[in-house]
Design a protein around this motif. Structure first.
Motif, short mmCIF file in Angstrom:
data_model
loop_
_atom_site.label_atom_id
_atom_site.label_comp_id
_atom_site.label_asym_id
_atom_site.label_seq_id
_atom_site.Cartn_x
_atom_site.Cartn_y
_atom_site.Cartn_z
N ARG A 292 -9.13 2.16 -0.17
CA ARG A 292 -8.48 1.02 -0.83
C ARG A 292 -9.34 0.46 -1.97
N ALA A 293 -10.65 0.61 -1.82
CA ALA A 293 -11.54 0.06 -2.84
C ALA A 293 -11.66 0.95 -4.07
N LEU A 294 -11.13 2.18 -4.00
CA LEU A 294 -11.23 3.09 -5.15
C LEU A 294 -10.39 2.56 -6.30
N PRO A 295 -10.91 2.64 -7.54
CA PRO A 295 -10.12 2.18 -8.68
C PRO A 295 -8.81 2.95 -8.79
N GLY A 296 -7.72 2.23 -8.96
CA GLY A 296 -6.41 2.86 -9.14
C GLY A 296 -5.63 3.03 -7.85
N VAL A 297 -6.27 2.85 -6.70
CA VAL A 297 -5.52 2.95 -5.44
C VAL A 297 -4.76 1.65 -5.22
N LEU A 298 -3.48 1.75 -4.91
CA LEU A 298 -2.62 0.57 -4.81
C LEU A 298 -2.26 0.22 -3.38
N ASP A 299 -2.13 1.23 -2.51
CA ASP A 299 -1.71 0.93 -1.14
C ASP A 299 -1.99 2.14 -0.26
N VAL A 300 -2.15 1.88 1.03
CA VAL A 300 -2.28 2.95 2.03
C VAL A 300 -1.36 2.58 3.18
N LEU A 301 -0.39 3.43 3.44
CA LEU A 301 0.55 3.17 4.54
C LEU A 301 0.14 4.01 5.75
N THR A 302 0.07 3.39 6.91
CA THR A 302 -0.18 4.13 8.14
C THR A 302 0.70 3.54 9.23
N HIS A 303 0.64 4.14 10.41
CA HIS A 303 1.43 3.59 11.52
C HIS A 303 0.98 2.17 11.83
N ALA A 304 -0.28 1.86 11.55
CA ALA A 304 -0.79 0.55 11.93
C ALA A 304 -0.21 -0.57 11.07
N ASN A 305 0.04 -0.30 9.78
CA ASN A 305 0.54 -1.41 8.95
C ASN A 305 2.03 -1.35 8.64
N VAL A 306 2.67 -0.19 8.77
CA VAL A 306 4.11 -0.14 8.47
C VAL A 306 4.94 0.51 9.58
N GLY A 307 4.28 0.92 10.66
CA GLY A 307 4.96 1.71 11.69
C GLY A 307 6.23 1.10 12.23
N GLY A 308 6.29 -0.24 12.26
CA GLY A 308 7.46 -0.89 12.83
C GLY A 308 8.62 -1.06 11.86
#
Ligand code: MOS
Length: 749
Positions: free
Chosen positions: A56-72
């Protein structure tokens, strides 16, 4: 003036070769962000921990979706082909198969997204996977037919087999195969307020629209799927897969369009494929060659949660006259991604054992394999009371045999050679259920003599734009270039899915019905007018031809005048529910479901297309290299709308059949449950040097019962008999029966 049945070059050809045709990933969207998938390297277990902070801290990265944050946020995909309820989702930490999507990284550029996805640190808790047949932990259960139908049967096959004088009892297998369409799997999602547009190559835009809406909890009218051109589907783009919802969620979270183009290797695990199958086939006959018993037992691999099976038994049980038939289908659950439809999904793997066994039986009987088919030809379902609506199997054999030169064959294996090359000639039957779906279309004519067709049909390279224009030109008496065809958009009237060799029949029949409504309206107005050349005529006898409304007595009125009479424009919206489709089929169609009349299960008759295929192989006497210098296929599939695109369909099927026999297999690591040839370097497909002559013969056939235009569908039958024809030819060249595909040098050493 173009007519149905006359060859016509693709009307979308110039757009395709100049790059003007917009494939879904080409659709221009404003300021897209780019997604890259992170996929599981284990086939079974759990995602123990995802450390996304560094990424997430890399320049240009906007989002990371995983089961933990969007699974529901998403329900599992439904959709056709048993692809529902399965395996490639972020819904939990569970890993069902190798290559499952476990995270989606979104970034300013494709390269940043790819780099970040590869740096993403994910820990797994792996468990040992069951990879397929015979693996510890794999489970097996009876298969259900596509429509829950019982396996076809007749008489008492076990005792008939036991008592028959001539028998074949053999085991066959076919491998896992992947579609590998040239166009990769892509999804681009754009939100405008609460309205979602998805650009995705699809064989069923209505299925994507409705299925995705259900997954996201949206009303279907809030979702639109656009797929104007598809770079090859073959069944692989027929169902909704998990990626689509995650890209929609990503775009919503970001407030910006998101585009995903998955890589070639990811395509092996984020979508479906042809299941591995095993068969035991028993045939028994009298010394006269008449079949006395047919027992076909089959098993195919599927994923843990899916009950997908290809159900080829409904075809193999019905191909030949036989008083005693038993079929039994099973499925084996393993830690694999869910298989699905791939060109002639039932027939390609299931006709292989039958057509090889017929060849083996012919050899046992000392009979020509074509004659064995002739003796067992039938116009009636051996497992029930229905008759075939039409059946031209032996005409196909006779025409293909003549073109091939079959009468010059020396039946003894190894008897024909050319220098160091052993020559083998083999043949097989092809058959495919003639299906047609419910469909709708809108048709408009304007006084400039132009027409516009709108329907949510699909162009997979199959020629849909062209056959629609051709059908309308024929029925309306217009020039092809005056007809505009708009398809590939779920906002248009629904036309079902492009699969099961249904689409041409579906879309041409509903369009022909719309054309007839247009003709009737113009004719009635012209006949009822106080003046004009057609006043007082019988409207039923006025025809649209060559730009005019014409009476049998030669009087006519230009179409433009007829259109002006009824207000300057004529527009009809037409729906078609084919004979044999469920009574609520139109409702199903509008709800994004599959409403189909299947030739194998409609009540008024068995409707099948037939073909016969002949192949010459040459096997080098020392190296055992296998070449296929020529193949001939003859097909009878009712009315052919456009011989130009039809020939390509047949030929493509035949070439793919050569590939299925000699090249294609997805190899799997038996310890890890991981495919290891997920690229074009190691997944073998035929190149030009592998394919010399492929001759296609059209056997004319008129079938008034199957549907009003008499079309049976041609998308799949071309592949069906090829693998058996090749195996039979290899036997004829070498005396070696290879019953496990693909046939490679090492099996002939
Ligand atoms: Mo086809 S395998 O019915 O898309």
């Amino acid at each position: 003036m173009a007519r149905i049945g006359q060859p016509l070059a693709r009307i979308d050809g110039p757009a395709k070769v100049t790059g003007a045709a917009l494939f879904p990933a080409d659709e221009p969207v404003a300021r897209p962000a780019y997604a890259f998938l992170a996929t599981s390297p284990i086939a079974k277990g759990r995602v123990a921990r995802v450390d996304a902070a560094a990424v997430r801290a890399l320049p240009g990265v906007l989002d990371v979706l995983t089961h933990a944050n969007v699974g529901g946020e998403v329900k599992p995909p439904g959709g056709p082909g048993g692809q529902g309820g399965t395996t490639t989702t972020l819904e939990s930490d569970r890993v069902w198969h190798d290559g499952q999507i476990v995270a989606v990284v979104v970034a300013e550029t494709y390269e940043i997204a790819r780099d970040a996805a590869r740096r993403l640190k994910i820990d797994y808790a792996p468990e040992p996977p069951a990879v397929g047949f015979g693996s510890p932990g794999a489970t097996s259960e009876p298969a259900q037919g596509l429509e829950g139908d019982k396996p076809p049967s007749a008489g008492d096959a076990q005792s008939a087999f036991a008592n028959a004088p001539v028998k074949v009892d053999a085991r066959y297998s076919t491998p896992t195969q992947h579609h590998n369409a040239m166009e990769l799997f892509s999804t681009t999602c754009v939100w405008r307020g609460d309205q979602l547009t998805v650009y995705e190559p699809s064989q069923f835009v209505g299925g994507v629209q409705h299925g995705l809406a259900a997954q996201l909890g949206l009303p279907p009218e809030k979702v639109r799927c656009v797929s104007r051109f598809v770079g090859g589907g073959f069944g692989g783009k027929g169902g909704l897969t998990a990626r689509t919802a995650w890209i929609a969620i990503a775009a919503r979270r970001l407030g910006r369009p998101v585009k995903l183009v998955a890589t070639r290797d990811q395509g092996f695990t984020i979508a479906t494929y042809r299941a591995e199958t095993r068969h035991r086939l028993r045939l028994a006959a009298g010394r006269d060659g008449r079949l006395q018993a047919l027992i076909h037992e089959a098993d195919s691999v599927t994923s843990r949660p899916s009950r997908y099976n290809a159900n080829g038994l409904s075809t193999t049980a019905r191909l030949y006259a036989c008083p005693n038939v038993t079929t039994e289908g099973r499925i084996t659950h393993a830690d694999r991604n869910t298989p699905g439809f791939m060109r002639a999904p039932p027939e390609t793997p299931f006709m292989f054992p039958l057509e090889c066994a017929m060849d083996e039986l012919a050899a046992e009987l000392g009979m020509d394999p074509v004659e064995l088919r002739r003796i067992n030809d039938t116009d009636k379902d051996p497992t029930g009371p229905r008759r075939f609506t039409s059946r031209s199997l032996m005409r196909c054999f006779d025409e293909a045999a003549r073109a091939f030169g079959w009468s010059r064959r020396d039946p003894k294996p190894g008897a024909m050679r050319d220098g160091e090359w052993l020559i083998g000639w083999g043949c097989a039957s092809a058959a495919y259920s003639a299906n047609i779906g419910a469909g709708a279309c809108r048709l408009r004519l304007t006084p400039d003599g132009k027409a516009r067709i709108q329907m949510a049909a699909h162009e997979l390279g199959t020629g849909s734009y062209t056959i629609l224009a051709l059908t309308a030109a024929d029925r309306l008496g217009l020039r092809v270039e005056d007809i505009a065809v708009e398809i590939g958009d779920s906002a248009l009237p629904p036309a079902g899915l492009s699969a099961g060799s249904t689409h041409a029949s579906t879309i041409c029949n509903v369009l022909a019905k719309a054309c007839e409504e247009v003709r009737a309206r113009l004719a009635e107005a012209a006949a009822a007018a106080n003046s004009g050349p057609l006043a007082g005529q019988d409207p039923a006898r006025l025809a649209l031809a060559e730009g005019a409304l014409r009476a049998p007595d030669g009087r006519s009125e230009p179409v433009a005048d007829a259109i002006r009479r009824i207000g300057g424009m004529v527009e009809v919206y037409t729906e078609n529910l084919p004979v044999g489709a469920p009574p609520d089929g139109l409702q199903t169609l509008h709800n994004g479901g599959i409403a189909m009349s299947r030739g194998s299960s409609r009540e008024d008759g068995l409707a099948f297309a037939f073909g016969a295929q002949f192949v010459e192989v040459r096997v080098h006497e020392r190296t055992r290299e296998i070449r296929t210098p020529r193949a001939v296929g003859a097909f009878a599939a009712g009315r052919i709308v456009n011989p130009t695109t039809a020939r390509s369909q047949y030929m493509g099927g035949m070439i793919w059949g050569l590939a299925s026999a000699l090249h294609e297999a997805t190899e799997i690591d038996k310890r890890l449950g991981r495919y290891y040839n997920k690229d074009f370097a190691e997944y073998l497909i035929p190149v030009n040097a592998d394919v010399d002559q492929v001759e296609v013969i059209f056997v004319p056939e008129e079938d008034r019962q199957v549907n009003p235009l008499g079309m049976k569908g041609i998308g799949e039958i071309g592949i069906v008999g090829m693998n058996a024809a090749v195996a039979n030819a290899v036997w004829h060249a070498t005396g070696r029966r290879v019953r496990d595909l693909p046939i490679r040098v090492e099996q002939l050493l």
